[in-house]
Design a protein around this motif. Structure first.
Motif, short mmCIF file in Angstrom:
data_model
loop_
_atom_site.label_atom_id
_atom_site.label_comp_id
_atom_site.label_asym_id
_atom_site.label_seq_id
_atom_site.Cartn_x
_atom_site.Cartn_y
_atom_site.Cartn_z
N LEU A 71 0.63 -1.39 0.08
CA LEU A 71 -0.14 0.13 0.08
C LEU A 71 0.91 1.30 0.13
CD1 LEU A 71 -2.92 -0.97 2.42
CD2 LEU A 71 -2.85 -0.86 -0.03
N ALA A 72 1.83 1.39 0.78
CA ALA A 72 2.65 2.62 0.82
C ALA A 72 3.67 2.64 -0.61
CB ALA A 72 3.63 2.43 2.11
N GLU A 73 4.10 1.55 -1.15
CA GLU A 73 4.78 1.58 -2.23
C GLU A 73 3.68 2.13 -3.28
OE1 GLU A 73 6.59 -1.42 -5.27
OE2 GLU A 73 6.77 -2.04 -3.02
N TRP A 74 2.66 1.77 -3.40
CA TRP A 74 1.55 2.15 -4.40
C TRP A 74 1.02 3.33 -4.34
CZ3 TRP A 74 -1.14 -3.40 -4.48
CH2 TRP A 74 -0.26 -4.14 -4.99
N ASP A 75 1.30 3.99 -3.04
CA ASP A 75 0.76 5.28 -2.37
C ASP A 75 -0.82 5.42 -2.61
OD1 ASP A 75 1.04 7.74 -1.55
OD2 ASP A 75 1.58 8.83 -3.33
N VAL A 76 -1.34 4.34 -2.12
CA VAL A 76 -2.83 4.29 -1.90
C VAL A 76 -3.33 4.04 -0.53
CG1 VAL A 76 -3.33 3.24 -4.18
CG2 VAL A 76 -2.85 1.60 -2.38
N SER A 77 -4.48 4.24 -0.12
CA SER A 77 -5.13 4.19 1.36
C SER A 77 -5.15 3.02 1.72
CB SER A 77 -6.50 5.02 1.03
OG SER A 77 -7.24 4.66 2.24
N GLU A 78 -5.24 2.81 3.20
CA GLU A 78 -5.45 1.55 3.71
C GLU A 78 -6.93 1.09 3.67
OE1 GLU A 78 -3.76 1.83 7.48
OE2 GLU A 78 -1.68 2.26 6.81
N GLY A 79 -7.88 1.86 3.13
CA GLY A 79 -9.17 1.46 3.13
C GLY A 79 -9.54 0.52 1.94
N ILE A 80 -9.78 -0.83 2.02
CA ILE A 80 -10.45 -1.62 1.15
C ILE A 80 -11.67 -2.11 1.13
CG2 ILE A 80 -9.77 -3.93 0.51
CD1 ILE A 80 -6.81 -3.76 1.96
N LEU A 81 -12.11 -2.26 -0.17
CA LEU A 81 -13.44 -2.71 -0.49
C LEU A 81 -13.14 -4.21 -1.25
CD1 LEU A 81 -15.64 0.07 -1.98
CD2 LEU A 81 -15.72 -0.65 0.30
N LEU A 82 -13.76 -5.11 -0.64
CA LEU A 82 -13.75 -6.33 -1.28
C LEU A 82 -14.87 -6.69 -2.05
CD1 LEU A 82 -12.65 -8.93 1.50
CD2 LEU A 82 -11.27 -8.36 -0.33
N SER A 83 -14.81 -7.22 -3.33
CA SER A 83 -15.77 -7.45 -4.36
C SER A 83 -15.62 -8.88 -4.90
CB SER A 83 -16.11 -6.32 -5.21
OG SER A 83 -14.97 -6.28 -6.08
N GLY A 84 -16.73 -9.18 -5.51
CA GLY A 84 -16.45 -10.38 -6.41
C GLY A 84 -17.98 -10.67 -7.02
N ALA A 85 -17.88 -11.83 -7.97
CA ALA A 85 -18.86 -12.21 -8.56
C ALA A 85 -19.10 -13.69 -8.44
CB ALA A 85 -18.75 -12.00 -10.16
N SER A 86 -20.25 -14.19 -8.14
CA SER A 86 -20.50 -15.77 -7.94
C SER A 86 -19.48 -15.98 -6.88
CB SER A 86 -20.19 -16.30 -9.56
OG SER A 86 -20.69 -17.70 -9.33
N ALA A 87 -18.63 -17.24 -7.23
CA ALA A 87 -18.00 -17.69 -6.41
C ALA A 87 -16.89 -16.75 -5.72
CB ALA A 87 -16.93 -18.93 -6.87
N GLY A 88 -16.58 -15.84 -6.40
CA GLY A 88 -15.73 -14.59 -5.90
C GLY A 88 -16.33 -13.95 -4.92
N ALA A 89 -17.53 -13.56 -5.25
CA ALA A 89 -18.52 -12.78 -4.12
C ALA A 89 -18.55 -13.70 -2.86
CB ALA A 89 -19.74 -12.57 -4.81
N HIS A 90 -18.86 -15.05 -3.05
CA HIS A 90 -18.81 -16.02 -1.83
C HIS A 90 -17.57 -15.60 -1.07
CE1 HIS A 90 -17.94 -19.91 0.14
NE2 HIS A 90 -19.34 -19.70 0.75
N LEU A 91 -16.49 -15.64 -1.73
CA LEU A 91 -15.07 -15.65 -1.04
C LEU A 91 -15.08 -14.30 -0.29
CD1 LEU A 91 -12.85 -17.38 -3.66
CD2 LEU A 91 -13.37 -18.40 -1.35
N ALA A 92 -15.46 -13.34 -1.01
CA ALA A 92 -15.28 -11.70 -0.47
C ALA A 92 -16.21 -11.80 0.85
CB ALA A 92 -15.75 -10.79 -1.36
N LEU A 93 -17.51 -12.33 0.93
CA LEU A 93 -18.35 -12.36 1.87
C LEU A 93 -17.92 -13.10 2.89
CD1 LEU A 93 -21.95 -12.75 0.05
CD2 LEU A 93 -21.10 -10.86 1.54
N LEU A 94 -17.30 -14.26 2.70
CA LEU A 94 -16.74 -15.24 3.54
C LEU A 94 -15.80 -14.61 4.33
CD1 LEU A 94 -16.66 -18.15 4.72
CD2 LEU A 94 -15.04 -18.79 3.07
N HIS A 95 -14.91 -13.86 3.60
CA HIS A 95 -13.69 -13.15 4.32
C HIS A 95 -14.31 -11.99 5.10
CE1 HIS A 95 -9.48 -12.04 4.93
NE2 HIS A 95 -9.94 -11.02 4.90
#
Length: 180
Positions: free
Chosen positions: A136-160
Motif C-alpha cells: 500500500l505505501a509503495e503504491w501510494d494508496v489508502s489502507e481503506g479496502i473494499l472487497l468485491s467479487g462475482a459468483s464464487a468470488g462474491a462468496h469468497l469476499a463475503l466469507l472473508h
C-alpha cells in the motif's frame, strides 16, 4: 519623453514574462508531483502459478484519497480467471472514480486430483490481502479496502468479510454470490 513612453511597455513586458515563467514552473511542479497511472500484471502473492493479481493504479493517487477495490473472479471455485474483471472495469471505474483496483486469481479446485480443496481458496484471499497490505505505501494508496467479487468470488469476499473482522476492510460488494 522617450524614456517615459518606453517604461510602461518594458514594465509590462517584464511583468508578463515573470508571470508567464512562474505559471509554467507551477504547472511543471504539479505535473511532476502527480503520480502517473500504473498497471502491474501478474504480480505473485504466493508460490502457486494461480496466485497472481493485476493491479490498476490511477493517476494522481495518494494515500490520503485513493481507496482500494479488490475484485475476486467467479467460476464455481473450479474455473475462471482474474481477466473477467476487464469486462466490467469501465463500469467499475465510473462507479468508483479514483479507486485503485486489484483483481486476483486463486487456486481452483480440481475434481480429478482433488487438489486445492477448500479452504485453499479462502487461504489465497488472506495471502493476497497480506501481500496487498505490504504494498500500500509503495503504491501510494489508502489502507481503506473494499472487497468485491462475482459468483464464487462474491462468496469468497463475503466469507472473508464475515470471518475476519479487519479494520481496513470498509465493505464487501457481492455480485450474485453462490451461497451453498
Amino acid at each position: 519623453m522617450k524614456i517615459q513612453s518606453l517604461f510602461p511597455k518594458s514594465f509590462f513586458v517584464f511583468l508578463f514574462s515573470i508571470l508567464f515563467l512562474y505559471g509554467c514552473s507551477l504547472n511543471q511542479e504539479n505535473e511532476l508531483d502527480q503520480l502517473p497511472a500504473l498497471e502491474i500484471s501478474n504480480a505473485s502473492y504466493g508460490i502457486d502459478p494461480r496466485q497472481k493479481m493485476d493491479v490498476f493504479l490511477p493517476a494522481g493517487r495518494s494515500a490520503e484519497k485513493t481507496r482500494v477495490l479488490i475484485y475476486i473472479h467467479g467460476g464455481a471455485w473450479i474455473d475462471g480467471d482474474k481477466s473477467e474483471f476487464l469486462q466490467v472495469k469501465p463500469l467499475v471505474e465510473q462507479a468508483f472514480p479514483g479507486f485503485a483496483m486489484i483483481t486476483i486469481n486463486y487456486r481452483l479446485y480440481d475434481f480429478a486430483s482433488r487438489q486445492n480443496r477448500f479452504p485453499a481458496q479462502e487461504e489465497d484471499i488472506k495471502a493476497a490481502l497480506l501481500y496487498i497490505r505490504s504494498k500500500l505505501a509503495e503504491w501510494d494508496v489508502s489502507e481503506g479496502i473494499l472487497l468485491s467479487g462475482a459468483s464464487a468470488g462474491a462468496h469468497l469476499a463475503l466469507l472473508h468479510g464475515y470471518k475476519n473482522r479487519e479494520d481496513d476492510i470498509k465493505g464487501v460488494i457481492a455480485f450474485f454470490p453462490q451461497l451453498t
